[in-house]
Design an enzyme around this catalytic site. Structure first.
Site, mmCIF file in Angstrom:
data_model
loop_
_atom_site.group_PDB
_atom_site.id
_atom_site.type_symbol
_atom_site.label_atom_id
_atom_site.label_comp_id
_atom_site.label_asym_id
_atom_site.label_seq_id
_atom_site.Cartn_x
_atom_site.Cartn_y
_atom_site.Cartn_z
ATOM 1 C CD GLU A 120 -3.164 -0.866 2.007
ATOM 2 O OE1 GLU A 120 -3.040 -0.108 2.971
ATOM 3 O OE2 GLU A 120 -4.239 -1.419 1.705
ATOM 4 C CD GLU A 135 -3.614 -6.139 2.743
ATOM 5 O OE1 GLU A 135 -4.351 -5.449 3.477
ATOM 6 O OE2 GLU A 135 -2.393 -5.976 2.675
HETATM 7 C C1 IPT Z 1 -4.096 -2.711 5.120
HETATM 8 C C2 IPT Z 1 -2.671 -3.194 5.229
HETATM 9 O O1 IPT Z 1 -2.096 -3.421 3.981
HETATM 10 C C3 IPT Z 1 -2.566 -4.423 6.082
HETATM 11 O O2 IPT Z 1 -1.235 -4.654 6.383
HETATM 12 C C4 IPT Z 1 -3.371 -4.280 7.335
HETATM 13 O O3 IPT Z 1 -2.827 -3.264 8.095
HETATM 14 C C5 IPT Z 1 -4.793 -3.975 6.966
HETATM 15 O O4 IPT Z 1 -4.843 -2.803 6.246
HETATM 16 C C6 IPT Z 1 -5.700 -3.748 8.130
HETATM 17 O O5 IPT Z 1 -5.736 -4.826 8.946
HETATM 18 S S1 IPT Z 1 -4.087 -0.964 4.996
HETATM 19 C C7 IPT Z 1 -5.721 -0.360 4.566
HETATM 20 C C8 IPT Z 1 -6.808 -0.859 5.342
HETATM 21 C C9 IPT Z 1 -5.651 1.111 4.644
#
Ligand code: IPT
Length: 989
Positions: free
Chosen positions: A211, A307
């Site tokens: 990100e 994700e």
């Molecule tokens: C995203 C991250 O890439 C991951 O590492 C983790 O922090 C996740 O969020 C939340 O659990 S960041 C995104 C939600 C802005």
């Protein structure tokens, strides 16, 4: 006409090879009722480290593994959040069984690197073993080694020592890149051995950064990404690389930075954590277009969601879920949420789909970023105690479907359909090669709606429960027959023995209609349930109400291979296990879990779990006549369903008895607070400058703990001065992260404690918690000494790439009001990291420095006390006890430690199991009360040591109150668990 494999592939318009067509051409024609419709080749079988070369590529539709299309149906799991290597297999087998074909993992730099140049991949940090286990389980791997990972871990994964280095992290700064290269060299050395391309393992994708939304159009960012790209390639990583865009802005899409001339080996990916309370957004085919449409930002690469929210995390105090904890995360992102959101993703052309988290695990020790507490359960499909939840069922249904029906890997948007004025949203897709159609129906209202869906020329009523979704298909191949339509969701098909089997699924009680094409009237036998069937005009129609299991055997109709149709409601579908073996697929019904299936001669060897007593019914390749379950041969009977069924049900899990914890021994510590404590061996805190982003206050020495090599947990300061003069008070400024605290003593007497406030909805996003605590200084002549203990709650993450992990921790300034005596400061934090338990296990409490947390520590002279405790004191008190467990080796008992007490009592506890830091309990903040003790660290057959380090501020009586072992789940079965090396050792301070 008999089609050769090659002709058939050519007809199908795919390069797929290696699938076998049994049956004759005339059967095919009959099945289709007209010219044969070529299926897209089957999805590739489960991968392994087979030592062969493979190709891993993609086109705009999907990944292509050895030229075969594959939807990666992936779950995020973090090896570092389960510090017991044997249990990795348990988690991975559970995911594989439930239809996931891929896992995605972060590798956390801080977990492996106690110091610059030191990289440790042994014991609980054995990445090689984890990747081997994934390959043995038959799962593809998406590897995400950062360097920055976020992930709610300390400093977003950056090692403590990196917080005191020069240069700006997450940019092309040369100092930073030097360290990044060190890390990548270390992690890539292992990764390179596990690439699917070389058959050494099953890694098929590799993520660069995480990100990364900064410096997208400046050399700082572009050169950084190019550096990472070329470094990773130089390290021999030859699978496609990608980045996960946070804002779906098209950041780091192919062509936005220099990938060394490589065009087709890099993908665009993005993340999505939409609110579960609003309708799911469209990220691709049905999106608004433009970059915000997600996958539309990169039309030549397949839709890749690196994700997608499978739950959400909860900060200290439980502010995210109003104190209800992860149960609420799971409730608001439940099975229906998964169907609504994940099916919407598939409708939008997403073909790499990773759910963050699928097993959240535990942020043990000092791993958690300050924003979260110890449990990282996340409300995920597999809970922190490794227990399957109802959220696995939709994943299982969809995962099995993607495996059986490869048509889903190549979809185009088809013409919009109307489903009546019902409020139901309909997505219509088609596979351009097979002409199979798919319909995703979603209801965003809370009441059930009945859509009128045109399916293969017939309009049918399809109920969609409130806030739910379903997938329907027409024109898919079910073995040697073809589905005209069904209002039930197809789940899988397989060829087993002399018959094909097809499974449909849905919610209990739903009425479904399924139509199979068949040129002549077949013989239909109802084997279970009360379905109604009718044959007319080349179509066999079956109406079945979903309730437990309905079985219908279809024979003849011009096709010699019978088709067994199974209609399973959700719960029953969650007890149907497909396992692919080299001799063909096996389908098992009944047990709570099927882990492995292997065929040897005429015997099928199965391993798995039961919870309740369960049926065991097995369909397998021809000739299978014996069934072995968890090493025991069972008597079976052949059924009319073409299966073998065991005569006696498998037994459920026996009762697991846990001992009461008694015989606690107590010892108080914090000698550091005494006026005459000898701190001469401590480091002088007299540095003048720091690379921290926190400015060093004018006229003050650097007091930041990291600058003295102390990166984790508690840190002590002692400041000596002579006379306070006219100073009436002293003020300590400190930075700790959420829920940190500071306690101070003057000349051995408590001055008091300052605690950071409990986060609320507004303050929870603040990474940095800084405060100034002021205490009166009673006048006294002569030498004086301040003792200060700061509980640090780890470094901030650096999500915005602003070096926020370099915000100071510990004291930042000490000032007196009314006078300014010269103070000389000394500092003491953690000892050199435990080589087995790693850098995040310990902070700098006296007890930790002297091994009070370790098994075998000589505590016999400590006083035996009873709980609950009721002691008022500022400082640290330890309690230790030993207990023995005798859980049967055939039982997987998941055990936790539960602490409860009057929430008015201000104290917190660090929990050590056999020397391992299992997390932090804050009695008056919460919300966590139960701490998972993973088997392996916990000896389920043998002795264990618990040590509790209680920190209390003296404003109230402190506990512990009630401390008990609790059973979080149990099953007959499980995996063999090796005890994790947990040495007791003499610790130097
Ligand atoms: C995203 C991250 O890439 C991951 O590492 C983790 O922090 C996740 O969020 C939340 O659990 S960041 C995104 C939600 C802005």
């Amino acid at each position: 006409m008999v089609l050769s494999r090659r002709t058939f592939s050519a007809l199908a318009g795919t390069a797929a090879l290696g699938f076998s067509l049994s049956g004759s051409g005339s059967e095919m024609a009959c099945a289709a009722g007209r010219a044969p419709v070529a299926p897209t080749g089957p999805a590739p079988g489960p991968p392994s480290a087979d030592g062969k070369a493979h190709t891993v590529g993609f086109d705009r539709y999907s990944m292509l593994i050895d030229g075969k299309r594959l939807v990666l149906w992936s779950g995020e799991v973090h090896p570092f959040r389960l510090p017991s290597p044997s249990l990795w297999r348990d988690v991975l087998e559970k995911l594989r069984a439930h239809g996931y074909n891929t896992i995605s993992i972060y590798v956390s730099w801080n977990y492996h690197s106690p110091a610059p140049g030191k990289y440790d991949f042994t014991g609980v940090r054995d990445l090689d073993l984890f990747l081997r286990t994934a390959a043995e389980t038959g799962l593809y791997v998406i590897l995400r080694p950062g360097p920055y990972i976020n992930a709610e871990v300390d400093a977003g994964g950056f090692p403590g020592w990196l917080t005191v280095t020069q240069g700006t992290a997450r940019t092309s700064d040369p100092t930073y890149l030097k360290y990044v290269d060190e890390w990548l060299t270390a992690v890539d050395r292992i990764a390179a051995k596990h690439l699917y391309t070389k058959g050494g393992g099953t890694i098929v994708l590799y993520q660069l950064e995480n990100e990364y939304a900064n410096n997208v159009s400046s050399p700082l960012g572009r050169d950084y990404m190019t550096h990472l790209y070329t470094k990773v390639r130089r390290d021999g990583i030859d699978v496609p690389l990608f980045h996960n865009d946070k804002g779906r802005n098209g950041h780091w899409a192919p062509g936005t930075f220099d990938t060394g001339g490589e065009k087709d080996r890099y993908l665009y990916g993005f993340d999505g954590y939409p609110s579960p309370f609003a309708p799911p957004p469209d990220w691709g085919y049905f999106g608004v277009g433009g970059t915000k449409g997600g996958s539309t930002a990169s039309p030549e690469t397949p839709g890749l969601i690196a994700e997608f929210g499978g739950g959400w995390f909860d900060p200290w105090g439980g502010v995210e879920f109003d104190g209800k904890g992860y149960a609420e995360s799971r409730r608001t992102r439940d099975a229906a949420y998964e169907r609504r959101f994940y099916l919407t993703n598939l409708a939008n052309g997403i073909k790499v789909h990773n759910v963050y988290m699928t097993f959240g695990g535990t942020s043990w020790g000092w791993l958690p970023a300050p924003i979260v507490y110890t449990s990282y359960d996340y409300g995920a499909a597999l809970d922190e105690a490794r227990q399957p939840t109802a959220k696995l069922i939709p994943m299982h249904q969809i995962g099995q479907l993607l495996h059986s029906v490869p048509d889903l890997a190549k979809l185009d948007r088809a013409e919009d359909i109307s489903v009546g004025d019902t409020g139901v949203k309909a997505y219509h897709l088609v596979n351009p090669d097979t002409k199979a159609h798919f319909y995703i129906l979603r209801n965003d209202a809370s009441a059930e709606a009945v859509a009128s869906v045109p399916l293969a020329g017939t309009t049918l009523p399809v109920p969609v429960p409130g806030l739910d979704a379903r997938l329907l298909a027409t024109g898919i191949t079910l073995g040697r027959r073809k589905l005209r339509y069904s209002t039930a969701q197809p789940m899988m098909w397989l060829a087993a023995g002399r018959q094909d089997i097809a499974v449909f699924t849905g919610r209990t009680g739903e009425s479904t209609r399924t139509a199979l094409e068949c040129a002549s009237e077949p013989t239909v036998t109802v084997l279970e349930g009360n379905p109604v069937h009718v044959y007319a005009d080349g179509v066999l129609r079956i109406d079945a109400r979903l309730n437990s299991l309905t079985r219908v055997l279809v024979q003849g109709g011009g096709i010699s291979t019978p088709l067994l149709l199974l209609f399973a409601d959700d719960q029953t579908s969650g007890r149907l296990w497909r396992h692919d073996t080299p001799s063909g697929p096996v389908l098992v019904r009944g047990p709570a879990l099927l882990r492995t299936a292997a065929l040897r001669g005429t015997t099928v060897h199965l391993t798995g779990d039961t919870i309740e007593a369960a049926d065991l019914e097995v369909w397998g390749p021809r000739g299978v006549s014996e069934v072995v379950w968890n090493q025991g041969t069972l008597k079976t009977v052949a059924t009319t369903s073409g299966s073998l069924q065991v005569e006696q049900r498998l037994p459920g899990v026996p009762v697991v008895l846990l001992p009461t914890l008694t015989n606690w021994r107590r010892s108080a510590e914090n000698p550091e607070s005494a006026a005459d404590y000898d701190d001469s061996g401590w480091k002088a805190a007299n540095k003048k400058s720091s690379y921290s982003v926190t400015p060093v206050p004018a006229g003050q020495p650097v007091l930041f703990a990291d600058d003295y090599g102390y990166h984790y947990g508690d840190v002590w300061y002692r400041g000596r001065f002579t006379d306070a003069g006219k100073a009436g008070s002293v003020s300590f400024s400190y930075i700790s992260g959420a829920q940190g605290l500071l306690m101070a003593w003057l000349d051995g007497k408590p001055l008091g404690t300052h605690r950071m406030p409990v986060p609320d909805k507004k303050t929870v996003r603040l990474g940095t918690w800084s405060a100034t605590a002021t205490f009166p200084v009673p006048e006294k002549k002569g030498p004086r000494v301040l003792s200060v203990l700061v509980r640090r709650m780890q470094h901030d993450e650096d999500g915005a790439a602003k070096d926020t992990h370099k915000v100071a921790r510990g004291l930042t300034a000490v000032t007196f009001e009314g006078d300014s005596p010269a103070v000389t400061w000394r500092i003491r934090g953690e000892v050199i990291p435990d080589p087995v338990r790693g850098p995040v296990n310990n902070g700098g409490l006296y007890g930790e420095r002297h091994g009070w947390h370790l098994p075998g520590f000589a505590d016999s002279r400590w006083k035996v006390v009873d709980f609950p405790r009721d002691e008022r004191r500022q400082g640290v008190v330890w309690y230790r006890t030993d207990f023995r467990l005798a859980v049967d080796a055939s039982v997987d008992a998941s055990i936790g430690l539960t602490l409860t007490d009057d929430p008015a009592r201000a104290y917190r506890v660090q929990i050590f199991l056999n020397g391992w830091n299992m997390g932090q309990y804050i009695n008056d903040v919460g919300p966590q009360h139960t701490f998972v003790l993973p088997n392996g660290l916990l000896r389920t057959r043998g002795p264990n040591t618990l040590a509790l380090a209680v920190l209390s501020d003296g404003t109230t009586p402190a506990g512990p109150g009630k401390v008990a072992l609790t059973l979080l789940g149990s099953a007959a079965g499980g995996v063999p668990v090796a005890v994790v090396n947990s040495p007791g050792r003499a610790v130097k301070h």
